[in-house]
Write an enzyme that holds these catalytic residues in place. Structure first.
Site, PDB file in Angstrom:
ATOM      1  N   TYR A   1      -5.059   1.070  15.675  1.00 35.46           N
ATOM      2  CA  TYR A   1      -3.876   1.178  16.525  1.00 35.46           C
ATOM      3  C   TYR A   1      -4.190   0.872  17.993  1.00 35.46           C
ATOM      4  CZ  TYR A   1      -1.318   2.950  12.540  1.00 35.46           C
ATOM      5  OH  TYR A   1      -0.718   3.033  11.314  1.00 35.46           O
TER       6      TYR A   1
ATOM      7  N   HIS B   1      -3.312  10.828   1.090  1.00 34.86           N
ATOM      8  CA  HIS B   1      -2.804  10.560   2.444  1.00 34.86           C
ATOM      9  C   HIS B   1      -2.171  11.865   2.951  1.00 34.86           C
ATOM     10  CE1 HIS B   1      -1.334   7.158   5.280  1.00 34.86           C
ATOM     11  NE2 HIS B   1      -1.084   8.299   5.883  1.00 34.86           N
TER      12      HIS B   1
ATOM     13  N   GLU C   1      -7.983   8.007   6.339  1.00 31.43           N
ATOM     14  CA  GLU C   1      -8.347   8.582   7.634  1.00 31.43           C
ATOM     15  C   GLU C   1      -8.928   9.998   7.560  1.00 31.43           C
ATOM     16  OE1 GLU C   1      -4.977   8.142  10.236  1.00 31.43           O
ATOM     17  OE2 GLU C   1      -5.121   5.982  10.234  1.00 31.43           O
TER      18      GLU C   1
ATOM     19  N   ASN D   1      -7.983   1.150   9.778  1.00 30.50           N
ATOM     20  CA  ASN D   1      -6.684   1.368  10.396  1.00 30.50           C
ATOM     21  C   ASN D   1      -6.883   1.275  11.901  1.00 30.50           C
ATOM     22  OD1 ASN D   1      -5.947   1.938   7.791  1.00 30.50           O
ATOM     23  ND2 ASN D   1      -5.421   4.085   8.145  1.00 30.50           N
TER      24      ASN D   1
ATOM     25  N   GLU E   1      -3.908  -0.492   8.018  1.00 29.27           N
ATOM     26  CA  GLU E   1      -2.772  -0.074   8.853  1.00 29.27           C
ATOM     27  C   GLU E   1      -2.923  -0.684  10.232  1.00 29.27           C
ATOM     28  OE1 GLU E   1      -1.948   4.148   9.294  1.00 29.27           O
ATOM     29  OE2 GLU E   1      -2.288   4.479   7.155  1.00 29.27           O
TER      30      GLU E   1
ATOM     31  N   ARG F   1       0.852  -1.203   0.000  1.00 31.94           N
ATOM     32  CA  ARG F   1       0.000   0.000   0.000  1.00 31.94           C
ATOM     33  C   ARG F   1       0.884   1.249   0.000  1.00 31.94           C
ATOM     34  NH1 ARG F   1      -3.179   2.754   4.789  1.00 31.94           N
ATOM     35  NH2 ARG F   1      -4.103   4.400   3.542  1.00 31.94           N
TER      36      ARG F   1
HETATM   37  C1  FCB Z   1      -1.900   6.773  11.023  1.00 32.14           C
HETATM   38  C2  FCB Z   1      -1.473   7.415   9.727  1.00 32.14           C
HETATM   39  C3  FCB Z   1      -0.087   7.019   9.295  1.00 32.14           C
HETATM   40  C4  FCB Z   1       0.866   6.935  10.454  1.00 32.14           C
HETATM   41  C5  FCB Z   1       0.297   6.104  11.571  1.00 32.14           C
HETATM   42  C6  FCB Z   1       1.213   5.929  12.740  1.00 32.14           C
HETATM   43  O1  FCB Z   1      -2.913   7.532  11.612  1.00 32.14           O
HETATM   44  O2  FCB Z   1      -2.362   7.070   8.697  1.00 32.14           O
HETATM   45  O3  FCB Z   1       0.332   7.913   8.293  1.00 32.14           O
HETATM   46  O4  FCB Z   1       1.214   8.202  10.866  1.00 32.14           O
HETATM   47  O5  FCB Z   1      -0.919   6.672  11.999  1.00 32.14           O
END
Ligand code: FCB
Length: 459
Positions: A311, A138, A183, A309, A368, A94
Site C-alpha cells: 500500500y 483473513h 498479513e 500486499n 493486494e 482472490r
Molecule cells: C489490508 C487488508 C485488507 C484491507 C486493506 C485495505 O491490510 O489485508 O483486508 O483492509 O488492507
C-alpha cells in the site's frame, strides 16, 4: 534519503499508461476480497461468532459503530459480484474462507452448509473464467478459539490444520492456489499489541507468540495442502513496506533498521529458513516467543510463491520509549489517500526488487494493492474516482517496471473489487473499484473499474 523521496516529485515524470500486453499472456489479473469484509450473512447457515463479531459489538471499537453482519451481502449476491469480475476482464479472483462457517462451535463437526457455500462460489468462478485464489485465514478467527487463547495458544495451530485439511479436501480438485495467511503482522501486532483490531489485546509477548503460531500454522499447513492437492501452488501473503529513515542521522537510520527487523525480517527470515533475526530477538527481550524444537524447520517449508500486499512506504524516526523498539512512523508528507497513506508507486517496484534479491522466493504475486478515497455518486450515477484511477495506473506502471527489471512477479490483485467493511474504520472507508450503496446493495462501476476494464481488454 529523506521523506521527500516519497513525494510525487521523487516519483519522476508521469509514466506512460501501461498496457496489458506489456506483462505477457500468462500474467494474472485479479481483484482481492475477504470473507468478513464482504459476505455479511453473519448468522446464516450455521455460521458461528468470529472475533470480529465480538470486537465490533464492543462499544468504541469500530469508528462508525458498524459490523460485518450485513456488509455487501456477498453471501447471497455473489453471482452478481463474480459477473462484475468477469465483465471487467479478470482472469483470477482472490477470496478468503470464513472459518466460522466451516466448523460448529466445538470445532469438531464440519458445517456442510458453509462448505457448500464455498463450493458454489468456486464453481461460479470457474464458470466465469476466474482462477480461484483461496486465502485460508483473513482474520476472522472463530470466537470459541479465542476463548481458548486464540493464536497465542498452540492448540489453534492444530485447529488451523483441520481447517486447511477440510477446505483442501473439499475444494482441492478445483482450487489450485492456496494462500495460508493474510498479513500475519496485522494478525499479531495490530490485533494483539496495538489492539485496534480484534481481538484487541495489548501485549507484546502475546503478539509475538501469536506471530510464531501463525507462521507455524502456515508451515505445517503446507504439507497438509500438498497431500490433498498434489498440484497445489501454496504461499502466504505478507503486508510489507519499503522503508526510509526520517533523516540521515545515525539514530534514525538505526531506528529504521530496528523497525525493519520486526516489520520485514521477523516474518521473511523464518519463512526462508533463517530463523528469527538475532538483533530483533535481543531487542524484544522477554517478549520473545516460545519456540519448540522443530518449529523453525516447519515454518521454512518450501512454498511455490510469495504474496506481497503493498500500500505505502514508511518513514521511520528514532523515538526512545515509543512502541516496542523505540521507533515512530512519521505522518506522510506529499500526496496521500483518504487514509493518509502516502501515494508512492515506485515503492512497489522497489519493494518487489528488494524481496526478490533478499530471499529469492520464486514467483511473486501482488496479492493486494489499492487506495481509499471519499467517493461521491454524482447526479448522473457516475463515480468519478479520478485519483483511484490514477493510483491504479501508476502502480501498474511501477509493476511493469519491476517486470522489465527482471523481478519474477506473475500477477496483480487490486484491493478491492467492492467497497466493504474496512475493519476498525467500518464503512467510512471505500477501497472498491466498484461502489456499493449499503442501503440498497446497488453496485456501480467507478471510473477506476472502467479504466481497469479497458486496460484488461487491451485498449
Ligand atoms: C489490508 C487488508 C485488507 C484491507 C486493506 C485495505 O491490510 O489485508 O483486508 O483492509 O488492507
Amino acid at each position: 534519503m529523506t521523506t521527500n523521496d516519497f513525494s510525487p516529485a521523487g516519483d519522476g515524470p508521469e509514466p506512460h499508461a501501461p498496457k496489458r500486453a506489456d506483462f505477457g499472456p500468462d500474467f494474472l489479473w485479479g481483484c482481492a476480497t475477504s470473507s468478513y469484509q464482504i459476505e455479511g450473512a453473519g448468522s446464516a447457515d450455521g455460521r458461528v461468532e468470529s472475533i470480529w463479531d465480538r470486537f465490533a459489538a464492543t462499544p468504541g471499537k469500530i469508528r462508525d459503530g458498524s459490523s460485518g453482519q450485513v456488509a455487501c451481502d456477498h453471501y447471497h449476491r455473489w453471482p452478481e459480484d463474480l459477473d462484475i469480475g468477469r465483465d471487467l476482464g479478470l482472469n483470477a479472483y482472490r477470496f478468503s474462507i470464513a472459518w466460522p462457517r466451516i466448523f460448529d462451535g466445538t470445532g469438531k463437526r464440519p458445517n456442510e452448509k458453509g462448505l457448500d457455500f464455498y463450493t458454489r462460489l468456486v464453481d461460479g468462478m470457474l464458470e466465469r473464467g476466474l482462477q480461484p485464489w483461496a486465502t485460508l485465514y483473513h482474520w476472522d478467527l472463530p470466537q470459541w478459539l479465542q476463548d481458548r487463547g486464540g493464536w497465542a495458544d498452540r492448540g489453534t495451530v492444530d485447529a488451523f490444520l483441520e481447517l486447511a485439511d477440510a477446505m483442501t479436501r473439499r475444494l482441492g480438485d478445483r482450487v489450485k492456489h492456496w494462500i495460508t495467511h493474510n498479513e500475519p503482522w496485522c494478525t499479531a501486532i495490530i490485533g494483539n499489541y496495538e489492539g485496534w483490531h480484534a481481538p484487541g489485546i495489548q501485549d507484546l509477548g502475546t503478539a509475538l507468540q501469536v506471530a510464531h503460531h501463525v507462521l507455524l500454522s502456515h508451515g505445517k499447513a503446507v504439507p497438509v495442502i500438498r497431500a490433498n492437492v498434489p498440484d497445489a501452488q501454496v504461499g502466504i501473503s505478507l503486508s510489507l513496506h519499503p522503508l526510509r529513515p526520517a533523516s540521515d542521522a545515525a539514530r534514525d537510520v538505526a531506528a529504521m533498521e530496528r523497525h525493519d527487523g520486526l516489520r520485514y525480517r521477523w516474518f521473511l527470515d523464518p519463512l526462508y529458513g533463517r530463523g528469527y533475526p538475532a538483533a530483533t530477538l535481543a531487542q524484544v527481550g522477554n517478549a520473545a516467543p516460545v519456540v519448540l524444537p522443530g518449529d523453525l524447520e516447519a515454518i521454512a517449508a518450501p512454498t511455490d510463491f510469495l504474496g506481497v500486499n503493498y500500500y505505502f512506504p514508511e518513514t521511520v524516526a528514532d523515538d526512545p520509549g515509543h512502541g516496542p523498539l523505540g521507533t515512530r512512523i512519521l505522518p506522510a508528507r506529499g500526496e496521500t489517500t483518504a487514509m493518509g497513506w502516502p501515494v508512492a508507486p515506485q515503492g512497489l517496484s522497489e519493494l518487489l526488487a528488494r524481496i526478490a534479491g533478499d530471499y529469492r522466493p520464486g514467483p511473486l504475486y501482488v496479492t493486494e494493492n489499492g487506495s481509499c478515497y471519499d467517493d461521491v455518486v454524482e447526479g448522473d450515477g457516475e463515480v468519478r474516482d479520478v485519483e483511484r484511477r490514477r493510483y491504479l495506473m501508476r502502480h501498474l506502471a511501477a509493476l511493469r517496471q519491476a517486470v522489465d527489471d527482471g523481478v519474477p512477479v506473475k500477477g496483480y490483485f487490486a484491493w478491492s473489487l467492492l467497497d466493504n467493511f474496512e475493519w476498525a474504520e467500518g464503512y467510512l472507508r471505500r477501497f472498491g473499484l466498484v461502489h456499493v450503496d449499503y442501503a440498497t446493495q446497488q453496485r456501480r462501476l467507478k471510473d477506476s473499474a472502467k479504466w481497469y476494464r479497458k486496460f484488461l481488454h487491451g485498449a
